[in-house]
Write a protein that holds these residues in place. Structure first.
Motif, short mmCIF file in Angstrom:
data_model
loop_
_atom_site.label_atom_id
_atom_site.label_comp_id
_atom_site.label_asym_id
_atom_site.label_seq_id
_atom_site.Cartn_x
_atom_site.Cartn_y
_atom_site.Cartn_z
N ALA A 41 0.85 -1.20 0.00
CA ALA A 41 0.00 0.00 0.00
C ALA A 41 0.87 1.24 0.00
O ALA A 41 2.06 1.19 0.32
CB ALA A 41 -0.90 0.00 1.23
N TRP A 42 0.28 2.37 -0.36
CA TRP A 42 0.91 3.67 -0.13
C TRP A 42 0.73 4.03 1.34
O TRP A 42 -0.24 3.59 1.96
CB TRP A 42 0.25 4.76 -0.99
N ARG A 57 -14.28 11.62 -0.81
CA ARG A 57 -15.14 10.51 -1.20
C ARG A 57 -14.53 9.62 -2.28
O ARG A 57 -15.01 8.50 -2.52
CB ARG A 57 -16.50 11.04 -1.71
N ARG A 58 -13.49 10.08 -2.94
CA ARG A 58 -12.85 9.22 -3.96
C ARG A 58 -12.10 8.07 -3.31
O ARG A 58 -11.67 7.15 -4.00
CB ARG A 58 -11.92 10.07 -4.84
N PHE A 59 -11.95 8.12 -1.99
CA PHE A 59 -11.34 7.00 -1.28
C PHE A 59 -12.42 6.19 -0.57
O PHE A 59 -13.30 6.76 0.09
CB PHE A 59 -10.29 7.49 -0.27
N SER A 60 -12.33 4.87 -0.73
CA SER A 60 -13.38 3.97 -0.24
C SER A 60 -12.84 3.00 0.79
O SER A 60 -11.72 2.49 0.66
CB SER A 60 -13.95 3.18 -1.43
N THR A 299 0.59 10.00 -7.86
CA THR A 299 -0.73 9.64 -8.37
C THR A 299 -1.08 8.26 -7.86
O THR A 299 -0.44 7.27 -8.21
CB THR A 299 -0.75 9.65 -9.91
N VAL A 300 -2.08 8.22 -6.98
CA VAL A 300 -2.59 6.93 -6.51
C VAL A 300 -3.56 6.46 -7.59
O VAL A 300 -4.52 7.14 -7.92
CB VAL A 300 -3.31 7.08 -5.16
N PRO A 305 -4.56 0.72 -2.63
CA PRO A 305 -4.86 1.09 -1.24
C PRO A 305 -3.86 2.11 -0.67
O PRO A 305 -2.69 2.11 -1.06
CB PRO A 305 -4.73 -0.24 -0.49
N VAL A 306 -4.35 2.95 0.23
CA VAL A 306 -3.51 3.91 0.94
C VAL A 306 -3.73 3.72 2.44
O VAL A 306 -4.88 3.68 2.89
CB VAL A 306 -3.87 5.38 0.57
N LEU A 307 -2.64 3.59 3.19
CA LEU A 307 -2.73 3.60 4.65
C LEU A 307 -2.40 5.01 5.12
O LEU A 307 -1.61 5.70 4.47
CB LEU A 307 -1.72 2.62 5.26
#
Lengths: 393, 72
Positions: A41-42, A57-60, A299-300, A305-307
């Motif tokens: 993950a990032w 909201r673009r992250f779920s 750019t994700v 996934p991002v932590l």
């Protein structure tokens, strides 16, 4: 290609923040990290980046269910509403949110003060050394959340075992973990059935009434899981933060003296300590990008996934001047200690109240408080803090 | 018949709850949230958002000035 680093960085024992977060904040871009299980993950470490990921909201969170979610254990932790996105998340959150607003919770202050007073009376009667966790930090939030939710506080020793397992990062097998979770659900399901037959003035009865009114809005399992979530989240974090706060304050004697001299300082003190203490072990609740999003000049890509490290964000000098100093006079108070965005801690007003009253009581009545020996730390939990903390006064 | 949305800036904690759940209705472009438009068509889910605000900083009133949310 950047190399992937092993995560989490923090030691399980203690509440120190790993120096590697500072390095990460000062380096451009974001790190790639890998937890013991799941995909890499990032990792967001700067205040602005963490706030973006949590608030956008673009992250779920819901997307994680369909993916090999980065995690500390082989099994998947049931996330409850923390694993959902709006509008599903809003549908369920609103059912419990009303019970925990600032307005509603402020009315509980005299009662909470009475509970802390009683616990301190008992500590003084017993005489030191006393385990602050067992004698004060746990019974306070347990009694409060049990009363509000409608769970018998005398069942504490039963549900504490299940609750511990639910937040554990230890090497429980999937079967062991599932068995614990099943028992807690069964226990709560039984209580719900009892309360349905004999409603009371508590949150569980209110949820039962909401389901009776509209069965599509809330399924029986969702009802039970909401109660489980409120019970677990409603006591473990507060019970852990009380000794963490005391530990930090005693390491900053001038700050403890300020509280002893003037208990009105508990309000800024709690905000500063929420910012300062690195509660989370790190590496829980990844967010998935639903489309390409720019975070910290990276750019994700959609589906990655991002932590986030809330503790690192809270120690970002770019947001908080001299962030590693404990100060009660900060003007910038928008810490992320309760999270941010749709999953911002539902119980934050109640947690604030309990933490303020806990510190107020201790500073007023046990001004000579000190640790009798080094605390024994939890080692395999999502939240870090003392398992036992012997104190004298 | 439109509803009026107000965010009490003094009470707002900037939790991002409203802007996160309904970015079409609220924004958190500074430390405090604000409604994107001062009025909106009646929409039950806006009442849910107001009820969920941890600071109880969002009030929604009908055309006659009657308070619709937060609901006690």
């Amino acid at each position: 290609m950047t190399s992937v680093q092993t995560y989490p960085f923090n030691e399980a024992e203690g509440i120190e923040l790993s120096p590697r977060y500072r390095e990460a904040r000062e380096a451009p871009g974001m790190l790639r990290v890998r937890l013991p299980f799941g995909e890499p993950a990032w990792l967001a470490t700067r205040y602005e980046d963490v706030r973006l990921v949590l608030g956008d909201r673009r992250f779920s969170r819901a997307m994680a269910a369909a993916r090999d979610e980065p995690r500390s254990s082989p099994y998947r932790r049931p996330g409850g509403i923390l694993a959902m996105d709006p509008p599903d998340h809003t549908r369920l959150r609103v059912l419990v949110a009303g019970a925990f607003t600032v307005r509603r919770v402020e009315k509980l202050r005299p009662w909470v003060r009475e509970i802390t007073g009683g616990l301190i009376d008992a500590m003084r009667a017993a005489g030191g050394p006393v385990d602050l966790v067992d004698a004060f930090a746990l019974p306070l939030p347990v009694q409060v959340i049990c009363e509000l939710l409608g769970v018998p506080a005398e069942d504490r020793h039963r549900f504490r075992v299940w609750s511990d397992a639910l937040l554990s990062t230890s090497s429980l097998t999937e079967e062991e973990f599932g068995a614990n979770h099943g028992e807690l659900r069964e226990y709560m399901g039984d209580l719900v059935r009892l309360r349905r037959a004999e409603p009371r003035d508590d949150l569980m009865s209110a949820l039962i009434a909401a389901r009776a009114e509209n069965t599509e809005r809330l399924t029986e399992l969702e009802l039970v899981d909401l109660c489980v979530g409120v019970l677990v989240a409603g006591h473990e974090t507060t019970a852990t933060q009380i000794p963490n706060f005391v530990h930090v304050l005693l390491a900053h004697p001038e700050r403890w003296a300020a509280l002893v001299a003037d208990q009105e300082e508990v309000v800024p003190a709690v905000e500063e300590l929420m910012r300062f203490v690195a509660l989370g072990a790190g590496g829980a609740f990844p967010r998935y990008a639903t489309e390409d999003v720019e975070v910290g000049s990276v750019t994700v890509r959609a589906g990655e996934p991002v932590l986030v490290s809330i503790a690192s964000a809270n120690h970002d000098d770019a947001r908080f001047a001299c962030a590693d100093e404990l100060r009660f006079d900060r003007e910038e108070t928008s810490h992320l200690g309760f999270g941010h965005g749709v999953h911002h801690c539902l119980g934050a007003p109640l947690a604030r109240l309990e933490l303020q009253e806990a510190l107020r009581g201790l500073a007023a009545r046990l001004p000579g408080l000190r640790e009798a020996e080094a605390p024994r730390w939890k080692t395999q939990m999502l939240v870090r803090g003392p398992r036992r903390m012997m104190v004298r006064w | 018949m439109t509803w009026t949305i107000n965010v009490d800036a003094a009470a707002c904690l900037g939790s991002g709850m409203c802007a996160g759940a309904r970015p079409d209705a609220f924004t958190l472009d500074g430390p405090k949230a604000r409604p994107l438009t001062p009025t909106a068509d009646p929409d039950e889910s806006l009442l849910d958002i107001a009820d969920s605000c941890p600071a109880a900083a969002i009030t929604i009133t009908d055309a006659d000035g009657g308070e619709l949310a937060p609901r006690d």
